[in-house]
Write an enzyme that holds these catalytic residues in place. Structure first.
Site, short mmCIF file in Angstrom:
data_model
loop_
_atom_site.label_atom_id
_atom_site.label_comp_id
_atom_site.label_asym_id
_atom_site.label_seq_id
_atom_site.Cartn_x
_atom_site.Cartn_y
_atom_site.Cartn_z
CG LEU A 48 -1.69 1.22 1.25
CD1 LEU A 48 -2.64 1.24 -0.09
CD2 LEU A 48 -2.85 1.19 2.36
CB ALA A 61 0.22 -2.34 9.35
CB THR A 90 0.57 -7.20 6.69
OG1 THR A 90 1.70 -7.43 6.28
CG2 THR A 90 0.10 -5.92 7.21
CE1 TYR A 149 -2.94 -7.63 9.84
CE2 TYR A 149 -5.57 -7.75 9.74
CZ TYR A 149 -3.95 -7.21 9.66
OH TYR A 149 -4.51 -6.49 8.50
CE LYS A 205 -4.46 -2.69 10.51
NZ LYS A 205 -3.17 -1.73 10.27
CD1 TRP A 247 -9.42 -10.50 2.62
CD2 TRP A 247 -10.25 -12.52 0.89
NE1 TRP A 247 -10.37 -11.78 2.57
CE2 TRP A 247 -10.53 -12.32 1.39
CE3 TRP A 247 -10.27 -12.47 -0.93
CZ2 TRP A 247 -11.23 -13.45 1.02
CZ3 TRP A 247 -11.15 -13.63 -0.59
CH2 TRP A 247 -11.15 -14.10 0.38
N1 LIG Z 1 -2.53 -7.01 2.45
C1 LIG Z 1 -3.66 -7.63 3.16
O1 LIG Z 1 -4.34 -8.45 2.10
C2 LIG Z 1 -4.48 -6.17 4.41
C3 LIG Z 1 -6.38 -6.33 3.97
C4 LIG Z 1 -6.23 -5.61 4.89
C5 LIG Z 1 -6.09 -4.37 5.35
N2 LIG Z 1 -4.88 -3.87 5.36
C6 LIG Z 1 -3.79 -2.86 5.78
O2 LIG Z 1 -3.48 -2.15 4.82
C7 LIG Z 1 -2.64 -1.66 5.41
C8 LIG Z 1 -1.47 -1.25 4.65
O3 LIG Z 1 -1.19 -3.15 4.43
P1 LIG Z 1 0.26 -4.35 3.07
O4 LIG Z 1 -0.43 -4.80 2.62
O5 LIG Z 1 1.15 -2.51 2.14
O6 LIG Z 1 1.06 -4.47 4.61
P2 LIG Z 1 2.18 -4.71 3.88
O7 LIG Z 1 3.17 -5.28 2.14
O8 LIG Z 1 2.90 -6.14 4.81
O9 LIG Z 1 3.38 -3.19 4.84
C9 LIG Z 1 3.38 -3.30 5.29
C10 LIG Z 1 5.05 -2.13 5.46
O10 LIG Z 1 4.93 -1.42 6.79
C11 LIG Z 1 6.15 -1.93 7.36
N3 LIG Z 1 5.81 -1.91 9.23
C12 LIG Z 1 6.11 -2.88 10.04
N4 LIG Z 1 6.12 -2.57 10.94
C13 LIG Z 1 6.24 -1.52 11.13
C14 LIG Z 1 6.68 -0.54 12.44
N5 LIG Z 1 6.97 -0.67 13.34
N6 LIG Z 1 6.65 1.02 11.49
C15 LIG Z 1 7.62 1.38 10.40
N7 LIG Z 1 6.94 0.46 9.31
C16 LIG Z 1 6.57 -0.65 9.77
C17 LIG Z 1 6.93 -2.61 7.13
O11 LIG Z 1 8.17 -3.35 7.08
P3 LIG Z 1 8.88 -4.88 7.17
O12 LIG Z 1 7.97 -6.06 6.20
O13 LIG Z 1 10.51 -3.78 6.35
O14 LIG Z 1 8.45 -4.78 8.84
C18 LIG Z 1 6.42 -3.35 5.78
O15 LIG Z 1 6.44 -2.22 4.21
C19 LIG Z 1 -2.01 -2.11 6.28
O16 LIG Z 1 -2.28 -1.26 7.64
C20 LIG Z 1 -3.31 -3.94 7.14
O17 LIG Z 1 -2.94 -3.59 8.45
C21 LIG Z 1 -3.96 -4.63 4.78
#
Ligand SMILES: NC(=O)c1ccc[n+]([C@@H]2O[C@H](COP(=O)([O-])OP(=O)(O)OC[C@H]3O[C@@H](n4cnc5c(N)ncnc54)[C@H](OP(=O)(O)O)[C@@H]3O)[C@@H](O)[C@H]2O)c1
Length: 292
Positions: A17, A64, A66, A129, A133, A155
């Site tokens: 994201l 996050a 995740t 999780y 959240k 998702w």
């Molecule tokens: N993925 C899904 O299916 C999904 C679904 C619904 C909602 N969401 C929400 O959407 C948002 C974006 O998710 P995404 O899919 O883009 O997740 P993602 O690809 O896992 O990216 C999350 C990023 O946050 C970083 N991070 C983790 N801990 C951190 C911290 N303490 N301080 C700063 N950065 C940190 C991670 O870095 P590292 O990898 O280096 O730790 C990673 O680059 C989140 O809020 C998630 O809960 C996701």
């Protein structure tokens, strides 16, 4: 007189994201994006330094923890990033007078319902999780009630992350895959969500919102569509055989909701848009890889 550019901080910029938010940044925004290694959102001193440097007017939090099953095994680490992190950002935004746009998840619900979850539905997370959240979104909404947008999404995938990218990688090497067919949700393009987050932030849309693409699918349906689309776009020479299985046949550390569809109509109405069907968004997303 020309408006001064908006100073925007994007946290968690290395994730799927975060990258989509950077790509969708409007002209007229001065964006500083920080990856995890540059800023830990749960570290108040580090957050204070970045706020002092940039003096952001808008913070888009894409950071996050995740990994849903890892969260079950490491609840403290998940709590730190998903609950303490947003709390720290909200406090910094309150001091700086900045707006915070934060992202949450469909996994705050237990999936016992069989019609889309509205923002007024009672959260009841099934796993660590989801609990962490929920704590994060609650902290933001309570501490920064007049200056925050919280968007629950479901998702998420992009060309570079999430289920679609993981499946494509597996499909390159495996002729046969088994995928869970009794969890239903809505695959949602990270790129589309990023545009919605920018739009809601521009309108200073206060409070809780839902976003997902249109339609519904099981993980199995999603995997079949990924294979078909990838073959069509010549990203794969042939589709693997994909077998639908029950969640019970694929035990995981964290339980997941069987039904995970969000009611996004209020967001569509406010922004005057209609979410694309997940299949057409998938084709657009995989098309990025085909044309890369
Ligand atoms: N993925 C899904 O299916 C999904 C679904 C619904 C909602 N969401 C929400 O959407 C948002 C974006 O998710 P995404 O899919 O883009 O997740 P993602 O690809 O896992 O990216 C999350 C990023 O946050 C970083 N991070 C983790 N801990 C951190 C911290 N303490 N301080 C700063 N950065 C940190 C991670 O870095 P590292 O990898 O280096 O730790 C990673 O680059 C989140 O809020 C998630 O809960 C996701």
């Amino acid at each position: 007189m020309k408006d001064a550019p908006l100073r925007v901080l994007i946290t968690g910029a290395g994730g799927q994201l975060g990258k989509a938010l950077i790509a969708a940044a409007p002209a007229g925004a001065v964006v500083r994006s920080v990856i995890h290694a540059e800023l830990d959102i749960a570290d108040p001193a580090a957050v204070a330094v970045v706020f002092r440097d940039l003096a952001p007017q808008l913070v888009l939090n894409a950071a996050a923890f995740t990994a849903v099953d890892d969260a079950q095994r490491s609840p403290g680490a998940a709590q730190r990033t998903n609950a303490t992190g947003p709390e720290v950002l909200a406090a910094a935004c309150a001091t700086a007078g900045a707006w915070l746009t934060h992202v949450s998840t469909d996994y705050v619900f237990d999936g016992a319902q069989s019609r889309p979850y509205g923002t007024g539905a009672k959260p009841q997370p099934l796993n660590v999780y989801g609990h962490t959240k929920l704590a994060g979104e609650t902290a933001v909404l309570e501490q920064l009630a007049q200056a925050s947008t919280v968007v629950r999404a479901s998702w998420l995938y992009s060309a570079h992350g999430g289920f679609a990218a993981r499946m494509l990688a597996l499909m390159q090497s495996r002729p046969q895959l088994s995928v869970v067919a009794d969890q239903v949700g809505v695959p949602t393009s990270a790129h589309g969500l990023a545009q919605v987050l920018w739009s809601l932030s521009a309108r200073r849309a206060m409070g809780l919102w839902h976003w997902c693409d249109s339609g519904v699918a099981s993980w199995y349906d999603f995997a079949v569509a990924i294979a078909e689309t990838a073959v069509d776009l010549k990203l794969l020479p042939a589709a693997p055989a994909i077998t639908p299985i029950a969640s019970a046949d694929y035990p995981t550390a964290a339980a997941r909701p069987p039904y995970s569809v969000l009611d996004k109509r209020a967001t569509e109405k406010l922004l005057g848009i209609t979410a694309p069907h997940w299949r057409s968004a998938l084709r657009t997303t995989l098309g990025e890889l085909a044309h890369a």
